[in-house]
Design a protein around this motif. Structure first.
Motif, PDB file in Angstrom:
ATOM      1  N   LEU A  64     -88.854 -21.618  -4.247  1.00  0.00           N
ATOM      2  CA  LEU A  64     -90.188 -21.339  -4.765  1.00  0.00           C
ATOM      3  C   LEU A  64     -91.070 -22.554  -4.509  1.00  0.00           C
ATOM      4  CD1 LEU A  64     -87.910 -20.099  -6.918  1.00  0.00           C
ATOM      5  CD2 LEU A  64     -89.959 -19.334  -8.090  1.00  0.00           C
ATOM      6  N   LEU A  65     -92.178 -22.350  -3.817  1.00  0.00           N
ATOM      7  CA  LEU A  65     -93.125 -23.441  -3.558  1.00  0.00           C
ATOM      8  C   LEU A  65     -94.194 -23.449  -4.644  1.00  0.00           C
ATOM      9  CD1 LEU A  65     -93.573 -23.244   0.314  1.00  0.00           C
ATOM     10  CD2 LEU A  65     -91.735 -24.258  -1.034  1.00  0.00           C
ATOM     11  N   GLY A  66     -94.549 -24.655  -5.068  1.00  0.00           N
ATOM     12  CA  GLY A  66     -95.438 -24.777  -6.206  1.00  0.00           C
ATOM     13  C   GLY A  66     -96.895 -24.478  -5.936  1.00  0.00           C
ATOM     14  N   ASP A  67     -97.316 -24.447  -4.669  1.00  0.00           N
ATOM     15  CA  ASP A  67     -98.726 -24.171  -4.375  1.00  0.00           C
ATOM     16  C   ASP A  67     -99.088 -22.705  -4.596  1.00  0.00           C
ATOM     17  OD1 ASP A  67     -99.133 -26.780  -3.738  1.00  0.00           O
ATOM     18  OD2 ASP A  67     -99.142 -26.489  -1.567  1.00  0.00           O
ATOM     19  N   ASP A  68     -98.103 -21.828  -4.587  1.00  0.00           N
ATOM     20  CA  ASP A  68     -98.335 -20.402  -4.786  1.00  0.00           C
ATOM     21  C   ASP A  68     -97.865 -20.010  -6.179  1.00  0.00           C
ATOM     22  OD1 ASP A  68     -99.369 -19.436  -2.231  1.00  0.00           O
ATOM     23  OD2 ASP A  68     -97.416 -20.003  -1.421  1.00  0.00           O
ATOM     24  N   LEU A  69     -98.786 -19.529  -6.997  1.00  0.00           N
ATOM     25  CA  LEU A  69     -98.425 -18.996  -8.304  1.00  0.00           C
ATOM     26  C   LEU A  69     -98.501 -17.473  -8.214  1.00  0.00           C
ATOM     27  CD1 LEU A  69    -100.389 -21.363 -10.733  1.00  0.00           C
ATOM     28  CD2 LEU A  69     -98.199 -21.726  -9.575  1.00  0.00           C
ATOM     29  N   ILE A  70     -97.436 -16.813  -8.629  1.00  0.00           N
ATOM     30  CA  ILE A  70     -97.365 -15.354  -8.601  1.00  0.00           C
ATOM     31  C   ILE A  70     -97.535 -14.845 -10.015  1.00  0.00           C
ATOM     32  CG2 ILE A  70     -95.963 -13.352  -7.992  1.00  0.00           C
ATOM     33  CD1 ILE A  70     -96.831 -15.042  -5.581  1.00  0.00           C
ATOM     34  N   ASP A  71     -98.454 -13.898 -10.200  1.00  0.00           N
ATOM     35  CA  ASP A  71     -98.705 -13.355 -11.529  1.00  0.00           C
ATOM     36  C   ASP A  71     -97.441 -12.732 -12.097  1.00  0.00           C
ATOM     37  OD1 ASP A  71     -99.693 -11.432 -13.646  1.00  0.00           O
ATOM     38  OD2 ASP A  71    -101.607 -12.266 -13.016  1.00  0.00           O
TER      39      ASP A  71
END
Length: 311
Positions: free
Chosen positions: A132-139
């Motif tokens: 999981l990369l921290g720049d992308d937040l998934i709802d």
């Protein structure tokens, strides 16, 4: 097909310097930048925990100690909040401590995302795992990671998350060439309003020019990988930017027989994703998530209407 090992481990690369947010990130990890009132990295760990990944390895670097402190106990703060009877904030502080079983390893040299993932080899071992990369937040209302894990469990193949982007933006991402699934593969269904079809990935290019891109499907920062990827990463030469690219290793996985841990599938995500990778998108993320909050949305929307009208 033989039964697949369960996915129980998550790897979160967090060794980047965060240069886009300087000078704020000179003395603070970019992953600690607040999104409303919670550090960005906490959203990512919450997502992993919600998907059943209780074993989380964070790949860190210099000046990243605050990441460890965030998920550690702070007895002095807890005692102060308890003495004040501030139960709501006490619960919020304790919640981050109990999210998952956190481990940390340093990426000594900044050799790229592929190298960061390779640093997880000893911890992950022969198990499948998520990145999981921290720049992308998934709802949290769009369970992308759960869907990807289910696809892996059904097929035994590595799974990447794809997002359709405007063609002119594809040069900012890794890009996937895709085709329909082979007839012999059966995958579980997904919620129509969050994720759609599962596709076979036939090619990967890191940040192509729009004219050279095989599609407008961009890789976003969620992966479910077989441990075979470590063997590929160990022989992957530095690529774009002089770094070991995870995209190049995934391309290598496509050349390996699926029965030996190869093959790559894509889940096309159509849900809510928030980008914290640059300043403007970060600000949009903060406003969007603040408007979702019952305690903030009313006064914030009123102020935004007045602010926009004034400008």
């Amino acid at each position: 097909m033989t039964e697949q090992a369960a996915v129980r481990k998550a790897v979160i690369p967090a060794a980047g310097l965060g240069t886009r947010f300087l000078p704020a990130t000179k003395a603070m990890p970019k992953e600690m930048l607040p999104v409303v009132d919670k550090p960005a990295i906490q959203y990512v760990v919450e997502e992993a925990a919600e998907a059943g990944l209780a074993d989380v390895l964070m790949i860190t670097g210099r000046n990243k100690r605050p990441l460890e402190d965030l998920f550690d106990r702070n007895y002095e703060l807890e005692d102060v909040l308890r003495a004040k009877g501030d139960d709501a904030r006490l619960a919020a502080v304790e919640y981050s401590t109990d999210l998952a079983n956190l481990h940390y390893v340093r990426q000594g040299d900044p050799k790229g995302l592929g190298h960061a993932v390779l640093c997880a080899k000893d911890h992950v071992g022969d198990n499948p795992f998520a990145v999981l990369l921290g720049d992308d937040l998934i709802d949290a209302r769009d369970p992308l990671l759960q869907r990807m894990i289910a696809v892996y469990q059904a097929t035994g193949r590595s799974v990447i998350a794809l997002l359709a982007v405007p063609p002119e933006q594809i040069k900012l991402y890794g890009c996937a060439a895709v085709q329909e699934l082979p007839a012999e593969l059966t995958v579980p269904g997904g919620a129509a309003d969050s994720v759609a079809e599962v596709v076979q990935v036939t090619g990967l290019v890191e940040k192509p020019e729009p004219a050279d891109a095989p599609s407008n499907f961009a890789l976003i920062g969620r992966y479910v990988l077989t441990p075979k990827v470590f063997e590929v990463l160990e022989r992957t030469e530095p690529g774009r930017g002089g770094e070991i690219q995870l995209t190049d290793a995934l391309a290598g996985l496509m050349d390996i027989d699926p029965d030996e841990g190869g093959g790559v599938l894509g889940v096309v995500f159509r849900g809510r994703r928030y980008d914290t990778g640059d300043r403007l998108d970060y600000l949009k993320t903060v406003v969007t998530l603040a408007v979702e909050r019952d305690d903030l949305s009313g006064p914030l929307l009123l102020w935004l209407k007045d602010f926009v009208a004034e400008h």
